[in-house]
Design a protein around this motif. Structure first.
Motif, mmCIF file in Angstrom:
data_model
loop_
_atom_site.group_PDB
_atom_site.id
_atom_site.type_symbol
_atom_site.label_atom_id
_atom_site.label_comp_id
_atom_site.label_asym_id
_atom_site.label_seq_id
_atom_site.Cartn_x
_atom_site.Cartn_y
_atom_site.Cartn_z
ATOM 1 N N VAL A 171 0.864 -1.397 0.036
ATOM 2 C CA VAL A 171 -0.122 0.100 -0.068
ATOM 3 C C VAL A 171 0.900 1.177 0.041
ATOM 4 O O VAL A 171 1.890 1.265 0.568
ATOM 5 C CB VAL A 171 -1.031 -0.023 1.138
ATOM 6 C CG1 VAL A 171 -1.965 -1.122 1.144
ATOM 7 C CG2 VAL A 171 -0.146 0.041 2.658
ATOM 8 N N TYR A 172 0.453 2.269 -0.473
ATOM 9 C CA TYR A 172 1.123 3.377 -0.699
ATOM 10 C C TYR A 172 0.177 4.712 -0.733
ATOM 11 O O TYR A 172 -1.092 4.738 -1.228
ATOM 12 C CB TYR A 172 2.113 3.381 -1.929
ATOM 13 C CG TYR A 172 1.530 3.523 -3.247
ATOM 14 C CD1 TYR A 172 1.045 4.765 -4.023
ATOM 15 C CD2 TYR A 172 0.735 2.370 -3.789
ATOM 16 C CE1 TYR A 172 0.505 4.528 -5.140
ATOM 17 C CE2 TYR A 172 0.153 2.204 -4.938
ATOM 18 C CZ TYR A 172 -0.029 3.484 -5.778
ATOM 19 O OH TYR A 172 -0.640 3.308 -6.866
ATOM 20 N N SER A 173 0.752 5.812 -0.797
ATOM 21 C CA SER A 173 0.054 7.084 -0.313
ATOM 22 C C SER A 173 -0.120 7.790 -1.898
ATOM 23 O O SER A 173 0.812 7.535 -2.584
ATOM 24 C CB SER A 173 0.644 8.181 0.372
ATOM 25 O OG SER A 173 0.032 9.558 0.241
ATOM 26 N N PRO A 174 -1.167 8.440 -2.233
ATOM 27 C CA PRO A 174 -1.113 9.114 -3.652
ATOM 28 C C PRO A 174 -0.050 10.217 -3.717
ATOM 29 O O PRO A 174 0.520 10.400 -4.608
ATOM 30 C CB PRO A 174 -2.596 9.643 -3.571
ATOM 31 C CG PRO A 174 -3.479 8.959 -2.716
ATOM 32 C CD PRO A 174 -2.579 8.491 -1.663
ATOM 33 N N LEU A 193 10.773 1.339 0.147
ATOM 34 C CA LEU A 193 10.067 0.489 0.909
ATOM 35 C C LEU A 193 10.178 0.747 2.448
ATOM 36 O O LEU A 193 11.296 1.169 2.793
ATOM 37 C CB LEU A 193 10.397 -1.024 0.674
ATOM 38 C CG LEU A 193 10.266 -1.617 -0.789
ATOM 39 C CD1 LEU A 193 10.897 -3.023 -0.789
ATOM 40 C CD2 LEU A 193 8.957 -1.255 -1.288
ATOM 41 N N LEU A 194 9.129 0.451 2.906
ATOM 42 C CA LEU A 194 9.147 0.709 4.486
ATOM 43 C C LEU A 194 9.332 -0.803 5.232
ATOM 44 O O LEU A 194 8.463 -1.560 5.153
ATOM 45 C CB LEU A 194 7.685 1.439 4.991
ATOM 46 C CG LEU A 194 7.342 2.648 4.357
ATOM 47 C CD1 LEU A 194 6.154 3.070 4.777
ATOM 48 C CD2 LEU A 194 8.346 3.529 4.734
ATOM 49 N N ARG A 221 18.384 -1.458 4.197
ATOM 50 C CA ARG A 221 18.952 -0.052 4.249
ATOM 51 C C ARG A 221 18.769 0.804 2.841
ATOM 52 O O ARG A 221 18.886 1.727 3.114
ATOM 53 C CB ARG A 221 20.525 -0.114 4.298
ATOM 54 C CG ARG A 221 21.416 -0.819 3.271
ATOM 55 C CD ARG A 221 22.474 -1.041 3.439
ATOM 56 N NE ARG A 221 23.246 -1.702 2.279
ATOM 57 C CZ ARG A 221 24.489 -1.978 2.183
ATOM 58 N NH1 ARG A 221 25.540 -1.291 3.045
ATOM 59 N NH2 ARG A 221 25.220 -2.427 1.211
ATOM 60 N N SER A 222 18.023 0.258 1.864
ATOM 61 C CA SER A 222 17.759 0.868 0.829
ATOM 62 C C SER A 222 16.182 1.670 1.031
ATOM 63 O O SER A 222 15.944 2.562 0.216
ATOM 64 C CB SER A 222 17.405 -0.111 -0.454
ATOM 65 O OG SER A 222 16.513 -0.924 -0.188
ATOM 66 N N GLY A 223 15.624 1.452 2.300
ATOM 67 C CA GLY A 223 14.479 1.970 2.370
ATOM 68 C C GLY A 223 14.534 2.498 3.693
ATOM 69 O O GLY A 223 15.523 3.230 4.162
ATOM 70 N N VAL A 224 13.385 2.317 4.558
ATOM 71 C CA VAL A 224 13.126 3.098 5.664
ATOM 72 C C VAL A 224 12.549 2.058 6.671
ATOM 73 O O VAL A 224 11.718 1.492 6.344
ATOM 74 C CB VAL A 224 11.847 4.099 5.792
ATOM 75 C CG1 VAL A 224 11.622 4.877 7.163
ATOM 76 C CG2 VAL A 224 12.384 5.099 4.668
ATOM 77 N N SER A 225 13.243 2.046 7.780
ATOM 78 C CA SER A 225 13.024 0.995 8.909
ATOM 79 C C SER A 225 12.197 1.560 9.926
ATOM 80 O O SER A 225 12.374 2.792 10.314
ATOM 81 C CB SER A 225 14.409 0.315 9.617
ATOM 82 O OG SER A 225 14.173 -0.677 10.533
ATOM 83 N N GLU A 238 1.918 9.352 5.044
ATOM 84 C CA GLU A 238 2.579 10.497 4.722
ATOM 85 C C GLU A 238 3.221 10.414 3.413
ATOM 86 O O GLU A 238 3.957 11.519 2.939
ATOM 87 C CB GLU A 238 3.549 10.760 5.902
ATOM 88 C CG GLU A 238 2.683 11.092 7.091
ATOM 89 C CD GLU A 238 3.635 11.074 8.432
ATOM 90 O OE1 GLU A 238 5.034 10.914 8.225
ATOM 91 O OE2 GLU A 238 3.288 11.645 9.465
ATOM 92 N N GLY A 239 3.444 9.365 2.681
ATOM 93 C CA GLY A 239 4.095 9.138 1.313
ATOM 94 C C GLY A 239 5.552 9.108 1.659
ATOM 95 O O GLY A 239 6.320 9.169 0.422
ATOM 96 N N GLN A 240 6.084 8.451 2.557
ATOM 97 C CA GLN A 240 7.588 8.189 2.645
ATOM 98 C C GLN A 240 7.921 7.075 2.060
ATOM 99 O O GLN A 240 9.002 6.720 1.967
ATOM 100 C CB GLN A 240 7.751 8.193 4.413
ATOM 101 C CG GLN A 240 7.456 9.474 4.961
ATOM 102 C CD GLN A 240 8.024 9.448 6.399
ATOM 103 O OE1 GLN A 240 8.668 8.660 6.997
ATOM 104 N NE2 GLN A 240 7.170 10.175 7.271
#
Length: 310
Positions: A171-174, A193-194, A221-225, A238-240
């Motif tokens: 899932v992702y934000s517009p 990716l989260l 490390r390529s995304g957000v943890s 928030e679209g991160q």
């Protein structure tokens, strides 16, 4: 029922018999019941006369059950204890309007809390003591009346029933700035990716999701943890980045457009939600019925009754 009506005058005598047979002492039974020893002796004698059998052997200072009395005690005493327990439960239902409900923090935040106003309107006399915990607390020790638990294994104990089979998907934000057309799992390997960190099981992580599609997962490390499911969904809103989430927790966000799913990627079935209701508890039954009704109204509800033999 006719026999019970005929013997209803003996019910008080049975209570006396229960105390006397348990203590093996008419005096002690009298103290427990708040009557005299003479009254105990008289009631036991009247019970014996009604049955036509001797229940106690009376010695100078003690009494002991006869063989017949011992057999009678094994039948009668558990039945009286069950009646006493049923009365206690019924009084508790009437006197205490509260029920204790335990759910995880994510389930409370994204599913239960937005709907509780509906339950309150239907049952204004019932108070909810919400016990939010991401650990599996001891239901009996904590005196829990209703629980919703998310588990890979079937909950088969008394009071448990299947509720919902979760499906997970990206899932992702517009507002998220995509790097690809977001058409395939391969596209997701190039996106931000989260990643869930912490105590979550492998099935909740991107590594497992990609492995089910025969692909290797990008490095974390390529995304957000993020360390909680709630933080992960908030970051996605928030679209991160793109989160791996599931129904029913994301249904509200999909409905209002805060989050979007990828129509070209088939959801992956994961774990199960189970509902626990304390047996013989009227208010717990009302709340459980309401929870089930809320799930019945959900579109595309993947029920799992096949897990249980009827």
């Amino acid at each position: 029922m006719a026999n019970l009506r005929k013997d209803v005058h003996l019910l008080r005598h049975l209570v006396t018999f229960q105390s006397a047979s348990r203590t093996a002492n008419f005096t002690q039974a009298a103290l427990e019941l708040g009557i005299s020893r003479v009254a105990v002796s008289r009631q036991i004698a009247e019970l014996e006369e009604a049955l036509g059998q001797k229940l106690f052997a009376r010695n100078h200072r003690t009494v002991t059950l006869t063989q017949t009395g011992d057999a009678f005690a094994k039948n009668v005493n558990p039945a009286l204890a069950a009646v006493a327990a049923a009365l206690a439960r019924q009084r508790a239902d009437v006197s205490d309007p509260r029920i204790s409900v335990t759910v995880t923090s994510a389930f409370a935040t994204y599913w239960l809390m937005p709907r509780l106003i509906d339950f309150g309107a239907l049952h204004p006399d019932i108070e909810i003591n919400l016990v939010v915990s991401d650990r599996y607390i001891d239901i009996e020790a904590e005196n829990i009346d209703v629980a919703v638990r998310y588990s890979p294994a079937a909950q088969t104990g008394a009071g448990w029933s299947p509720l919902f089979l979760e499906t997970i998907f990206p899932v992702y934000s517009p507002r998220y700035a995509a790097r690809t057309q977001l058409k395939s799992a391969q596209d997701l390997r190039r996106e931000r990716l989260l990643f869930l960190s912490g105590r979550y099981r492998r099935e909740a992580r991107w590594e497992y999701w990609f492995s089910q599609r025969g692909l290797s997962s990008p490095e974390e490390r390529s995304g957000v943890s993020v360390n909680t499911y709630i933080n992960m969904l908030q970051a996605a809103i928030e679209g991160q980045g793109i989160a791996l989430a599931g129904r029913p927790l994301v249904d509200t966000f999909l409905a209002d457009g805060s989050l979007k799913s990828l129509a070209t990627i088939t959801p992956l079935q994961r774990d199960y939600y189970y509902l626990y209701q304390r047996p013989d508890h009227a208010r717990a039954c009302m709340f459980s019925n309401w929870v089930e009704s809320q799930f019945r109204e959900m579109p595309e509800r993947p029920l799992i009754h096949h897990l249980y033999k009827k």
